[in-house]
Each structure stands twice: as structure tokens, then as C-alpha cells.
Design a protein around this motif. Sequence first.
Motif, PDB file in Angstrom:
ATOM      1  N   ARG A   1      -2.604   0.457  -7.950  1.00 25.79           N
ATOM      2  CA  ARG A   1      -3.118   0.277  -9.036  1.00 25.79           C
ATOM      3  C   ARG A   1      -4.478   0.908  -8.738  1.00 25.79           C
ATOM      4  O   ARG A   1      -6.155   0.556  -9.823  1.00 25.79           O
ATOM      5  N   LEU A   2      -4.906   0.990  -7.468  1.00 27.02           N
ATOM      6  CA  LEU A   2      -6.297   1.966  -7.507  1.00 27.02           C
ATOM      7  C   LEU A   2      -6.515   2.754  -8.420  1.00 27.02           C
ATOM      8  O   LEU A   2      -5.389   4.065  -8.010  1.00 27.02           O
TER       9      LEU A   2
ATOM     10  N   ASP B   1       4.708  -2.531  -8.308  1.00 28.15           N
ATOM     11  CA  ASP B   1       5.270  -1.336  -7.018  1.00 28.15           C
ATOM     12  C   ASP B   1       5.999  -0.521  -7.591  1.00 28.15           C
ATOM     13  O   ASP B   1       5.656  -0.465  -8.805  1.00 28.15           O
TER      14      ASP B   1
ATOM     15  N   SER C   1      -4.809   5.036   2.677  1.00 30.97           N
ATOM     16  CA  SER C   1      -3.734   3.949   2.114  1.00 30.97           C
ATOM     17  C   SER C   1      -4.139   3.408   0.892  1.00 30.97           C
ATOM     18  O   SER C   1      -5.574   2.575   0.961  1.00 30.97           O
TER      19      SER C   1
ATOM     20  N   SER D   1       0.858  -1.160  -0.151  1.00 29.96           N
ATOM     21  CA  SER D   1       0.305  -0.359   0.392  1.00 29.96           C
ATOM     22  C   SER D   1       1.037   1.684   0.086  1.00 29.96           C
ATOM     23  O   SER D   1       2.251   0.788   0.172  1.00 29.96           O
ATOM     24  N   THR D   2       0.247   1.362  -0.441  1.00 29.98           N
ATOM     25  CA  THR D   2       0.977   3.105  -0.325  1.00 29.98           C
ATOM     26  C   THR D   2       0.412   4.388  -0.242  1.00 29.98           C
ATOM     27  O   THR D   2      -1.262   4.418   0.119  1.00 29.98           O
TER      28      THR D   2
ATOM     29  N   ASN E   1      -0.716  -5.939 -10.063  1.00 31.55           N
ATOM     30  CA  ASN E   1      -0.407  -5.066  -8.683  1.00 31.55           C
ATOM     31  C   ASN E   1       1.223  -4.406  -9.482  1.00 31.55           C
ATOM     32  O   ASN E   1       1.346  -5.087 -10.737  1.00 31.55           O
TER      33      ASN E   1
ATOM     34  N   GLU F   1      -4.051   1.094  -2.095  1.00 31.27           N
ATOM     35  CA  GLU F   1      -3.219   0.316  -3.466  1.00 31.27           C
ATOM     36  C   GLU F   1      -2.877   0.816  -4.452  1.00 31.27           C
ATOM     37  O   GLU F   1      -3.847   1.484  -5.249  1.00 31.27           O
TER      38      GLU F   1
END
Lengths: 155, 289
Positions: free
Chosen positions: A21-22, B7, A17, A2-3, B5, A19
Motif C-alpha cells: 500500500r506504499l 495482498d 522491501s 512486504s513485497t 492493507n 508494503e
Amino acid sequence: MSTEITVTVNGTAHPASVEPRLLLAHFLRDVLNLTGTHVGCDTSQCGACTVHLNGEAVKSCTVFAVQADGAEVTTIEGLADGDSYTNVQQGFWDEHGLQCGFCTPGMIMTSEALLKQNPDPSEDEIRAGIAGNYCRCTGYQNIVNAIGAAAKAGS
Amino acid sequence: MVTSNFDYFAPTSVDEATSLLSRYRGEAKVLAGGHSLIPMMKLRLAEPGVLVDIGGIDGLSYIKEEGGGVSIGSMTTYRELATSSVIQANYPLLADASARVADLQVRNRGTIGGSLAHSDPAGDIPAVILAIGGSVVARTRRSSRDINIDRFQVDLLTTALRDNEIITEIKLPALAAGTGTAYSKFHQPASHYAITGVAAVVTVSGGTCTDARVAVTGAGDKATRARRTERILKGKELTQAVIRRAASRAAAEVEDSLNEDIHASAEYRAHLTQVHAGYAIEQAAAAAG
């Protein structure tokens, strides 16, 4: 992974917080419950998901929420001041610039950006300006009239 | 649609970004405006394990007149190109093509560097830059090199860029006096991608065409110079007959790689290439005076 991000939406800072890719569209709808932003085609063509990112109209289905970290976002919910509509909103009301209403939030957000760039557009310029927004009821005539009325009200 | 997914890194300097590309070489993709990459990721045609977002790096968005030419920062958007008085004055075809990319929202996000790096076979910008000439500045963590635009587009969605390099700048040469430019395309009505587009830059001196660069997009697997067309134009007075003969050869370089899809057959694309080459050369010749 998570970011951590903070996005200011309609004037309120929202730390979250997420993902990476959201998509911004889903951040607005599913995390912040701002469901006025619609997801139509999900392929950056129909424009139903249009919001303003740092004042510019963008298709929020083609922006990751992490790209909006630290940015100001305005959605359809952030336009009206209480019961007082913007000229574009009033134009869509007065000219009946909608049929089913699905495309309307995106149409209005694009129209706001269009009139900021070009406050007095010709009919051709209005039609070119909303080329990235589809109305599948094909109610374009009243939408064009609505934007024209908003331009007139703003002059 | 949801991407795989990955990073995510948001470097604030080119050095930091190129270091990340070296560290995650082969795994990482650069995220610029995202309007080519994100759609591909949503369709899972691209599944990079690492994204290096260069949107937060200051100083990659500019249009500068220098050394007689113009240097453009790689993160400069289509909207900035379309509305720049420097681009309008020096390379009218680039301003015009940028104003006709997709739609208002996409033009606010899509960038010149992203368009070149992605090298979509139906993109407008690669053909326009190919017709103008110039170079692409590519940086790694340790070095910087200028890639001549004639050697930049390699194949379908493939460029000379290495996977540890970032485009930082596009350098365009000054166009000679008496040069006219034009871009003519037949666009797909929903996406506004070029089904076929032709960019022409022609120089006329004393009534004779002294230089011509003509580039085709949408028809083949990448933006391609129409060199046979250019050779027919050079050294001649640009009469209707000469332009027609030159345009009729515009599909020669792409005839072995013509696209065929739901929008247009290969035969139709070849035809459109000739038609739009004619329009572009005619308009460029008229602008050259």
C-alpha cells in the motif's frame, strides 16, 4: 506482507522491501529521501507529486510503489545535468515561473512531458497541458511564459 | 492518505490473473490504471483484501481494425485513445472525449477497461461506448463472454461484470456511412468529471435520420440511453426544431435518479442534460453531413 521491488530512479536501481500500500510518492520521499516530489492534495488533482514513470508524466500519489517495480522513474532531482538546467528549468528561472515554489517540481515535470508530446504548443495548449497542476499562489501567467520560453529555446 | 492493507499480486498472463480472481473471489479487486480504484481506497470507500494488478500483462493494450469494426484492448489508456488515428477516423467522439478526461497525467494512466468496470456515474467513457454500441469481452479462468454494452451498466458503480471476470477487450461496430458523432459535456473544473455529458451517434441518409443512439452521463446513477430522444430523432429530417424537441426529452430516463451534490442540483443537471443533448445532436448531425 512486504513485497520486494526494484525501481530505477534517476538512473540508479533501488531494491527495496515495501508494503504494497506504499504510494510511489512516499517511496520517493520517505524511503529514498527524494523530497523534491511534493504531496499536495493527495487526491490526484493538484499535480504537485508529478514524476515520470517510464517517460510518461503520472501523479505519484495515485500509483503504488509496487506498480513501479522494474520501471524507470524520473523526479525533479533527475533533470539537471550538474549545473546545466533543462530548457524548462531555465524557463522557470528566467521568467520567474514560481512564487512560493510548492507546485514547481510538479509543474516542471508536467511541462517536460507536455513539450515532449507537443514541442511547439500554443498558449491555449500550454494552459490545457498544465490543467492537472495547481498553483495556489495563482501565478499561472509566469508559468505559462516559462513553458513558452522553454519551447522557444528547444526549437 | 493511506489505504487499508492488502495482498498484492502482479500476474503476467490473463489466465494467471483470472485464476487469482477465482481463488480470492469476493476479496479481490482488479487494479488496472488505478485512477478510480486507488482514490477510493485512499478514502477507504473500497478496502479490498487482495489486489490483482493487470498492468504487467502484455497484450492488453491495442487498437485493431477487424471485421469492419474496431477492437480495443482493455488496458488501452485515454492518451492512446485520444491520439489513435484509427479512433479519430472511426469514432471521433471517443477520441474527443478521451482527450478531455481529467488531465494529461491521468490520461497517461487511466484505461478504457478500468473506466467501464468502475462505471463512475460522472465518467465520460461509459456514455460514449453506450452511444457507439458494441460489447465488452469478459473472461474468467474457464470461459469468455461478450456482454452487450446496453446491458453492461447496471447501477451506481455496478456493472454486469462478475467478480471472477476481467475485461480483456471492447468491441466496437463499424458505423454506417453518413454517421456523425459528438460528445458534449459540462465539466467540473477541478476534476474534469462530467457534471453532465451527452454522447450522440446519428446516421443520416437522404436527409432523414435513420438511426440514433444518445447516452447521458453525470446526471443519473449510471450512463443511460436517452431512448425517448432517439425515438423523436429517428425517421425525421434533423431540423433545429426536431433537435430541440428531442433534446428536451433527454433527461426523461434519468429523472428518477438525478444526482444532487455540491456541484449541481438535480434540477440544474436535468437542464444541463437537455442543453448538452442539443449540442451533441446538432454537432453529430452536422458531422453526418
